[in-house]
Scaffold this active site. Structure first.
Site, PDB file in Angstrom:
ATOM      1  N   GLY A   1       0.809  -1.231   0.000  1.00  0.00           N
ATOM      2  CA  GLY A   1       0.000   0.000   0.000  1.00  0.00           C
ATOM      3  C   GLY A   1       0.833   1.267   0.000  1.00  0.00           C
ATOM      4  N   GLY A   2       2.071   1.157   0.479  1.00  0.00           N
ATOM      5  CA  GLY A   2       2.973   2.303   0.381  1.00  0.00           C
ATOM      6  C   GLY A   2       2.589   3.466   1.267  1.00  0.00           C
TER       7      GLY A   2
ATOM      8  N   GLY B   1       4.622  25.678   4.794  1.00  0.00           N
ATOM      9  CA  GLY B   1       4.378  25.219   3.421  1.00  0.00           C
ATOM     10  C   GLY B   1       2.899  25.296   3.083  1.00  0.00           C
TER      11      GLY B   1
ATOM     12  N   HIS C   1     -30.095  17.320 -13.050  1.00  0.00           N
ATOM     13  CA  HIS C   1     -30.525  18.482 -12.261  1.00  0.00           C
ATOM     14  C   HIS C   1     -31.153  17.962 -10.972  1.00  0.00           C
ATOM     15  CE1 HIS C   1     -31.839  22.541 -11.440  1.00  0.00           C
ATOM     16  NE2 HIS C   1     -33.022  22.048 -11.093  1.00  0.00           N
TER      17      HIS C   1
END
Lengths: 443, 474
Positions: B45-46, B185, B448
């Site tokens: 999965g990292g 950041g 819509h």
């Protein structure tokens, strides 16, 4: 004024060429239109005339090198302003001129010039193009907003004009080498490129386990034929109708005429008569002179009769085309065919010689054989194969007599043509060859 | 010879089990390649699954709930302040992660993809050696290798990660909710995590060196976000540099320099989110012919091949944008290339989404991108005040922006800002990839009342015939 001569657009789907010979040397003064390079494309060997005159400063290429359209071939130190020099071939798109992505280090993205828009094509169409080895940047899209459709890619891959307006819509598309798989460590140094195959093929065994092998890359015409024939064989359900024609009279007449007016410039071969006969029969059977348009689901029936003649050359099989056969007499056809065949054999056929056919005749009779089942020259729908005419015992009026009999094999696209229609075509053709005086009544 | 020293021959070795790596391994196995997937973490999965996309989205979902509950007060529905049990929230997030990781392990097993747990390095002899914790190293000989080792948070010199300084991974572990958080950041990671902590009750300050949030993103899309974040955050200090930090035990004092910024600021916690760096330095790449650029990215071609014919690279190590879905797409291409297929990574639209409130989403070209390519393009903008649904949601701060090629009407790019912008983007990605023209978008009926109507309306606007906007003049 310094100028560069770049590889011009060679037409009909050709993006690259191999340099066969450099005909000029650096420092040489040349004239406008002088032949400067002999190149081989996937269709033919052609001499490239220079669009301008002047002194050749640098020759950028050498024999054996493959160059893309737009690549600089020669630089002129002081080129004159030749008539055509003002407008050389349109510049090829930058992508075509860039070297093929090889296994060498790719250029850093930052160094690349800002590209214009990538071609509009759906992801599925882009995948198709990769599989068929078609460079999308060179395909003209016919979809909304110029979107490239599957049919545009297939037409480009076929290299043929499968649309209703062949000349106008002929895409300047080019078959590029499909992205090669990364070379295995043992791969030979010379870059062999995979052939575009219309079906996925199982991988080959390691032949080396059974003994030594040699590998020879397919190039030029042979490569092009291999891909073209694969497409034809995979796409067209072939059926072959066999027949025989008694050409005793035709052969007698041919020999007589050949002696009288044949010669070096107009070889009155049997093929000349076959070409004429084919065009006449095609007029009566127009479905044989057609192409199937996959994109629109239409049959495109051609009202021109351009007959290709298969010619065996040192570089491979070539099919120069005799145009407008319906309007030409036997004598003119003989002269034209003699010229075309000679050019093909000498490697001097032009691209124009090789395109625009609507039907093909392949005569292998010179080398013998009793018959063969020819493969249709896609996107045509029929081809006539001719074997060797032999003295054969024939029963006539209850008597066995020796007659000169010619075996014919008509391969046809069964999607377009029924077996009965092919039998009728074949019968009409035989009738014409057996009553050869009729061949002179037209054109 | 010791067991485990036996070299293993594989068609393909994939280094890194993140989204790009596992996608490559799965596709390769499905194409018949004998595939080994090397992953150091112990679960597939990292970064994305474990300390990135997935946990941040779990937490941002909670943040959205907090915002919605507060916003409901305007409509006459009051819930009172949120009470947050951090331990329970952590466990809840972890359950999602574990569930997905188990799913990946099952998928690998079902395909016969061998997962080697350990750190893989290229060796001089053209193999990969996997250093393992509980076993001797394993040697893998490969026909092809795919480098998919991803990236890690970029460090900021002088602000080493520790108890007072988080990087994004540390912040996502939700160790505590500081009273005052300084986010260093103003990119997407800083803003997403800042949003989470603001919702959890922290007083958030953002400092950004450049003069705008989300550098590089279309200003039309950033402006509504900046306005809203201005209310969620205590302050946003642009054009401001952090020059020093002192840990005074109870709190941290930081030194700032920039127009309109205080010289000093006292906070309880810092979060450094100044980008990510590719992880390519400890892979033994010097034993291959693969080249790297100045920023450490492995250089690749359209087939994701490096300069080494046996080595491919994908995902964050192969260049910007560093996004999981781009890595997955590249992984599939690389696997097909390794299997000898004519694949190429040539997307027209890589979607990008900032999961803040409002979300910012875009794909394809901006007007400026198109101009840089010498293409005459026109952008049309539909403010969400023209959308019935947006008004009903009480969120008219959104904007839909489409970029068309003038001559053909071809859709080149899409920009969206507003709630659910990330979901709305999908239509835009498909349209750009399909080469859709304005007439295609206008002619497709949009439900819509949904926010997707703004895409159809923008196409109508380009065609000069909008319905929910004033008629074009002239």
């Amino acid at each position: 004024m310094a100028r560069d001569f770049k590889l011009p657009d060679l037409g009909e789907g050709l993006t690259e060429a191999e340099i066969v010979r450099v005909l000029v040397a650096e420092g040489e003064e040349i004239k406008e239109d002088q032949a400067v390079l002999l190149v081989e494309t996937e269709k033919a060997q052609v001499e490239l005339p220079s669009p301008f005159g002047g002194r050749v400063a640098t020759v950028h290429v050498q024999p054996g090198e493959r160059v893309k359209v737009g690549a600089v071939l020669l630089s002129f130190a002081d080129a004159g302003t030749g008539g055509r020099g003002a407008a050389p071939a349109p510049p090829a798109p930058a992508r075509a001129a860039a070297p093929a992505p090889a296994v060498s280090a790719p250029a850093a993205p930052a160094a690349a010039p800002a590209p214009s828009l990538p071609p509009a094509a759906t992801p599925a169409t882009r995948r198709l193009a990769r599989e068929l080895g078609v460079e999308l940047a060179l395909v003209r899209g016919t979809g909304p907003g110029g979107r490239i459709l599957d049919v545009d890619v297939r037409v480009a891959a076929g290299g043929g004009a499968a649309t209703a307006a062949p000349a106008a819509a002929s895409p300047a598309a080019v078959v590029r080498a499909a992205a090669p798989a990364p070379a295995t460590p043992a791969a030979p140094a010379e870059a062999a490129r995979p052939l575009a195959a219309p079906v996925s093929l199982p991988s080959l065994p390691r032949f080396e386990q059974w003994g030594p092998v040699e590998r020879e890359p397919l190039r030029g015409i042979r490569r092009r034929s291999a891909e073209h024939l694969s497409v034809a064989w995979a796409a067209i359900p072939h059926v072959t109708q066999h027949d025989q024609a008694d050409v005793t009279e035709l052969e007698t007449m041919r020999r007589r005429q050949q002696k009288r007016e044949g010669g070096e410039n107009a070889d009155l071969t049997l093929t000349v008569f076959l070409v004429k006969a084919a065009a006449m029969v095609l007029r009566a059977h127009p479905r044989f002179n057609a192409s199937l348009d996959h994109g629109t689901g239409e049959l495109v029936v051609k009202r021109y009769y351009n007959i290709g003649v298969a010619v065996d050359t040192d570089q491979g099989l070539m099919v120069p085309v005799v145009r407008g056969v319906e309007g030409k007499g036997i004598r003119d056809l003989a002269a034209e065919l003699t010229r075309l065949v000679a050019r093909a054999r000498e490697g001097k056929a032009t691209i124009e010689d090789l395109r625009g056919g609507s039907f093909t005749v392949t005569n292998t009779g010179a080398l013998g054989g009793t018959g063969a089942t020819p493969i249709i020259n896609y996107p045509e729908v029929a081809i006539l194969g001719v074997g060797r005419a032999r003295q054969t015992p024939v029963v006539r009026d209850g008597q066995i007599v020796p007659r000169l009999v010619l075996p014919l094999s008509l391969a046809f696209d069964h999607r377009v043509i029924d077996g009965m229609a092919a039998a009728r075509f074949s019968t009409d053709l035989v009738g014409l060859l057996e009553a050869p005086e009729r061949l002179f009544l037209e054109g | 010879m010791v067991m485990g020293e036996l070299p293993r021959e594989a068609d393909l070795v994939v280094l890194g089990g993140g989204p790009g790596g596992y996608a490559a391994a799965f596709r390769a196995a499905d194409l018949g390649l004998d595939t080994v997937l090397v992953e150091a973490r112990g679960a597939l999965g990292g970064e994305c699954l474990h300390v990135g996309c997935i946990p941040s989205k779990a937490l941002l979902g909670i943040a959205a709930l907090v915002h919605h509950a507060a916003a409901a007060a305007d409509a006459g529905v009051a819930f009172g302040p949120a009470r947050i049990d951090s331990a329970k929230l952590r466990a809840w997030t972890q359950r999602s992660i574990d569930r997905l990781a188990q799913g990946l392990a099952g998928l690998a097993k079902a395909r016969g993809v061998e997962v080697a747990t350990g750190h893989g390095r290229f060796e001089g002899d053209g193999s990969i050696r996997v250093a393992r914790e509980d076993a001797p190293p394993a040697t893998l000989h490969f026909k092809h290798a795919i480098v998919a080792t991803g990236s890690r948070p970029a460090p900021l010199p002088g602000l080493e990660v520790g108890p007072r300084v988080w990087d994004s991974s540390a912040a996502l572990a939700l160790p505590s909710t500081p009273a005052r958080l300084l986010v260093v950041g103003g990119g997407y990671i800083g803003l997403e995590l800042g949003s989470v902590y603001a919702a959890l009750g922290a007083e958030v300050t953002v400092v950004e060196l450049l003069d705008g949030l989300l550098p590089g993103v279309d200003r039309d899309l950033v402006a509504p976000l900046a306005r809203r974040l201005g209310k969620q955050f205590k302050q946003i200090l642009l054009g401001t540099k952090l020059t020093g930090m002192r840990d005074a035990g109870g709190a941290v004092t930081v030194d700032l320099s920039g127009d309109g910024a205080p010289n000093q600021l006292e906070v309880d916690q810092l979060l450094v989110a100044v980008g990510r760096r590719p992880l390519t330095d400890d892979l033994g790449l010097e034993h291959t012919r693969a080249a790297r650029d100045a920023r450490g990215f492995v250089t690749v071609d359209a087939q994701r091949r490096t300069a080494d014919p046996r080595v491919l690279a994908i995902g964050d190590v192969a260049g910007e944008p560093m996004l999981a879905h781009k890595a997955i797409a590249e992984g599939l291409v690389a696997a097909e290339v390794a299997a000898g297929r004519p694949a190429a990574f040539e997307p027209l639209a890589v979607p990008a989404v900032v999961f803040t409130d409002p979300e910012v989403a875009w794909c394809g070209l901006t007007e400026a991108d198109a101009r840089a390519r010498g293409v005459e393009a026109r952008a049309v903008k539909v403010p969400w005040s023209a959308s019935g649904r947006a008004v009903a949601m009480g969120r008219t701060d959104g904007l839909t922006k489409l970029v068309f090629e003038v001559a053909s009407g071809r859709l080149l790019g899409v920009g969206l800002v507003g709630p659910h912008a990330g979901d709305l983007l999908a239509e835009g990605v498909l349209a750009v990839e399909m080469g859709a023209v304005a007439e295609d978008l206008a002619g497709a009926i949009h439900t819509h009342p949904t926010l997707s109507e703004t895409l159809g309306e923008a196409a109508e606007l380009f065609l000069g015939r909008p319905v929910h906007l004033p008629p074009p003049r002239g």
